[in-house]
Design an enzyme around this catalytic site. Structure first.
Site, PDB file in Angstrom:
ATOM      1  N   LYS A 178       0.843  -1.200   0.000  1.00  0.00           N
ATOM      2  CA  LYS A 178       0.000   0.000   0.000  1.00  0.00           C
ATOM      3  C   LYS A 178       0.879   1.252   0.000  1.00  0.00           C
ATOM      4  CE  LYS A 178      -3.999   1.891   2.505  1.00  0.00           C
ATOM      5  NZ  LYS A 178      -4.900   1.707   3.667  1.00  0.00           N
TER       6      LYS A 178
ATOM      7  N   SER B 176      -9.685   1.447   2.563  1.00  0.00           N
ATOM      8  CA  SER B 176      -8.841   2.224   1.683  1.00  0.00           C
ATOM      9  C   SER B 176      -7.741   1.402   1.002  1.00  0.00           C
ATOM     10  CB  SER B 176      -8.197   3.369   2.470  1.00  0.00           C
ATOM     11  OG  SER B 176      -7.385   2.863   3.504  1.00  0.00           O
TER      12      SER B 176
ATOM     13  N   SER C 126      -9.822  -0.731   6.798  1.00  0.00           N
ATOM     14  CA  SER C 126      -9.248  -0.607   5.457  1.00  0.00           C
ATOM     15  C   SER C 126      -8.551  -1.840   4.903  1.00  0.00           C
ATOM     16  CB  SER C 126      -8.285   0.575   5.412  1.00  0.00           C
ATOM     17  OG  SER C 126      -9.034   1.750   5.263  1.00  0.00           O
TER      18      SER C 126
HETATM   19  N1  GLN Z   1     -13.374   3.939   6.073  1.00  0.00           N
HETATM   20  C1  GLN Z   1     -12.689   4.287   7.284  1.00  0.00           C
HETATM   21  C2  GLN Z   1     -12.261   5.725   7.227  1.00  0.00           C
HETATM   22  O1  GLN Z   1     -12.447   6.322   6.255  1.00  0.00           O
HETATM   23  C3  GLN Z   1     -11.499   3.387   7.511  1.00  0.00           C
HETATM   24  C4  GLN Z   1     -10.287   3.825   6.820  1.00  0.00           C
HETATM   25  C5  GLN Z   1      -9.041   3.042   7.230  1.00  0.00           C
HETATM   26  O2  GLN Z   1      -9.128   2.018   7.883  1.00  0.00           O
HETATM   27  N2  GLN Z   1      -7.901   3.570   6.864  1.00  0.00           N
HETATM   28  O3  GLN Z   1     -11.759   6.268   8.133  1.00  0.00           O
END
Ligand code: GLN
Length: 488
Positions: free
Chosen positions: A79, A154, A178
């Site tokens: 990532k 994400s 994410s």
């Molecule tokens: N969807 C969640 C957020 O936007 C989780 C994102 C993540 O785990 N980085 O914060």
């Protein structure tokens, strides 16, 4: 089409490579051929290293004579918020578009010493803020099972790369789901480790009290293998846990051998809040699992505050973490001649951050501001502590807590970003584990009209072994392993 090398599990490849290391070159070519074919449609990566460069790495690896690395010769997609020395690390943001880190994150150092090779950096929501990989400043990634849909986020690029056959293993980060969300949306396996089990050194911060790096894979054994490599104490991360990390692959074998019976709590409300499609697929898989384990439904109170508490804390921490992007020490460089600091900051942040990131910085600063702090931030922290106590009680009676990973099927591009409240609410099942620091896994359990559904399990701190155990059992029952989407 033959999927030789493309769908082969990492643990099998490593065995093959040890007896004939030159095969790593064939494997690299197979993966790069596959990338050339599918990447224009999927767009899982932001940066892909050149084929030649990777072949050179393979030569060096073979020359080193160290064939014993547990990931010997394996290509890993990383990532793009994990620092890689000499490889651009953008966080999918204009703010870091040209940033090339001078050092490797601890997890990258560990990968390399295990004999793995970083293939490229995957697309994500900007600064990991989102659930669909659409807030990337560059382009969205598409779901390899259905190109009109999102792969989740994400860490959407990492999950999509795996299921499209563009890498064998992947790393993601998980602040509120994410890793697990994209795993569920792509029929891959994803695990968020106990807070502190994997070093955050070199991970670009979003919400530091919840961020964790974790593995994604196409089968449980590979997931355990990758977790064993990246986990462990690190003096560079003040929140790193000083524990001896077990060999999760070995532990997994022991569990499977013992056929230990577990007590599994099913959170009724989290099932009922999910779409019928998700309920039916996840429910059926859970029924099968419950024929060998002891399952009971439980009630979870105050669920309506979970998402609010998560977003208040995440945004508050984000507003403080992202204050460093001032265009001077960190971030985008702009012309500064004859202009005030305020002008420079404004220019840098206006141009460098996308809408979702700006919104969260503003809201985060608001919930921390004098006068509102008690009403929002402090209250969210109190709720977090209460949630933790509630789960402590649950784990006195149960080994695991089950729910769907996501309450919805993978949405069409544009659908969720157009409805931010719906998008935030869809995180309800996953954010719990981050709020209270426990490990959680998403396991593929079926398809509904061709779209993947994942089941989530949460466990007490450092009980990753139990998560891997049920994951392996589901995998053996359902045979949803080593899946590669055709991408058409
Ligand atoms: N969807 C969640 C957020 O936007 C989780 C994102 C993540 O785990 N980085 O914060």
């Amino acid at each position: 089409m033959s999927h030789k090398y493309i769908s082969t599990p990492a643990y099998q490849l490593v065995e093959e490579f040890r007896s004939d290391p030159q095969k790593i070159h064939d494997y690299v070519d197979a993966i790069y051929d596959r990338i050339e074919r599918v990447e224009p449609k999927v767009r899982a990566y932001i940066t892909i290293r050149s084929r030649d460069e990777v072949h050179k790495d393979v030569d060096m690896l073979i020359k080193s004579g160290n064939y014993e690395g547990p990931l010997f010769g394996i290509l890993v997609a990383v990532k793009d918020n994990i620092s890689t020395r000499g490889i651009r690390t953008t966080c999918a943001s204009k703010m870091l578009e040209n940033y090339v880190p001078p050092y490797d994150a601890t997890v990258i150092r560990r990968l390399k010493s295990a004999g793995a090779i970083v293939l490229g950096k995957t697309n994500m929501d900007e600064f990991a803020m989102g659930s669909t990989t659409e807030t990337s400043a560059f382009y969205p990634t598409r779901n390899p099972w259905d190109l009109s849909r999102v792969p989740g986020g994400s860490s959407g690029g990492s999950a999509a790369a795996l299921v499209a056959g563009e890498a064998t293993l992947a790393l993601g980060s998980d602040t509120g789901g994410s890793i697990r969300n994209p795993a569920a949306f792509t029929a891959t396996f994803g695990l968020k480790p106990t807070y502190g089990l994997v070093s955050r050194y070199g991970l670009i911060a979003y919400a530091s009290s919840m961020d964790q790096i974790g593995p994604l894979a196409r089968n449980t054994r590979d997931l355990a293998l990758l977790l064993s490599v990246i986990a462990g104490y690190d003096e560079h991360d003040a929140t790193s846990l000083p524990v001896v990390v077990p060999n999760f692959v070995k532990l997994l074998d022991e569990y499977v051998h013992r056929e230990q019976r577990l007590r599994i709590a099913i959170v009724k409300e989290l099932f009922e809040r999910s779409d019928i499609s998700v309920q039916s697929v996840a429910g059926k898989a859970l029924d099968r699992l419950c024929s060998i384990h002891e399952c009971d439904e439980i009630e979870l109170r105050y669920t309506k505050h979970i998402v609010a508490a998560y977003y208040i804390i995440a945004m508050a921490e984000a507003s403080s973490n992202l204050a460093r992007y001032d265009g001077i020490r960190y971030g985008l460089k702009v012309e500064v001649e004859n202009r005030s600091w305020i002008d420079v900051y404004t220019e840098v942040r206006t141009r460098g951050f996308g809408y979702e990131v700006k919104k969260r910085i503003a809201l985060g600063a608001f919930v921390l501001s004098a006068g509102y702090r008690d009403m929002y931030y402090i209250k969210a922290l109190r709720f977090r502590r209460m949630l933790k106590e509630m789960f402590n009680e649950i784990f006195k009676r149960f080994d695991l807590v089950a729910s769907p990973t996501m309450p919805i099927l993978p949405p069409k591009l544009g659908e969720l970003v157009a409805d931010p409240i719906k998008m935030y609410l869809a995180d309800i099942n996953t954010v719990i584990a981050n709020l209270i620091g426990i490990p959680a896994i998403s396991v593929p359990v079926g398809f509904y009209n061709g779209l993947p559904v994942g089941l989530q399990f949460m466990a007490p701190p450092l009980a990753e072994d139990k998560l891997l155990y049920v994951s392996q059992q589901l995998e053996d029952m359902l045979k949803l392993r080593d899946l590669i989407a055709e991408v058409s």
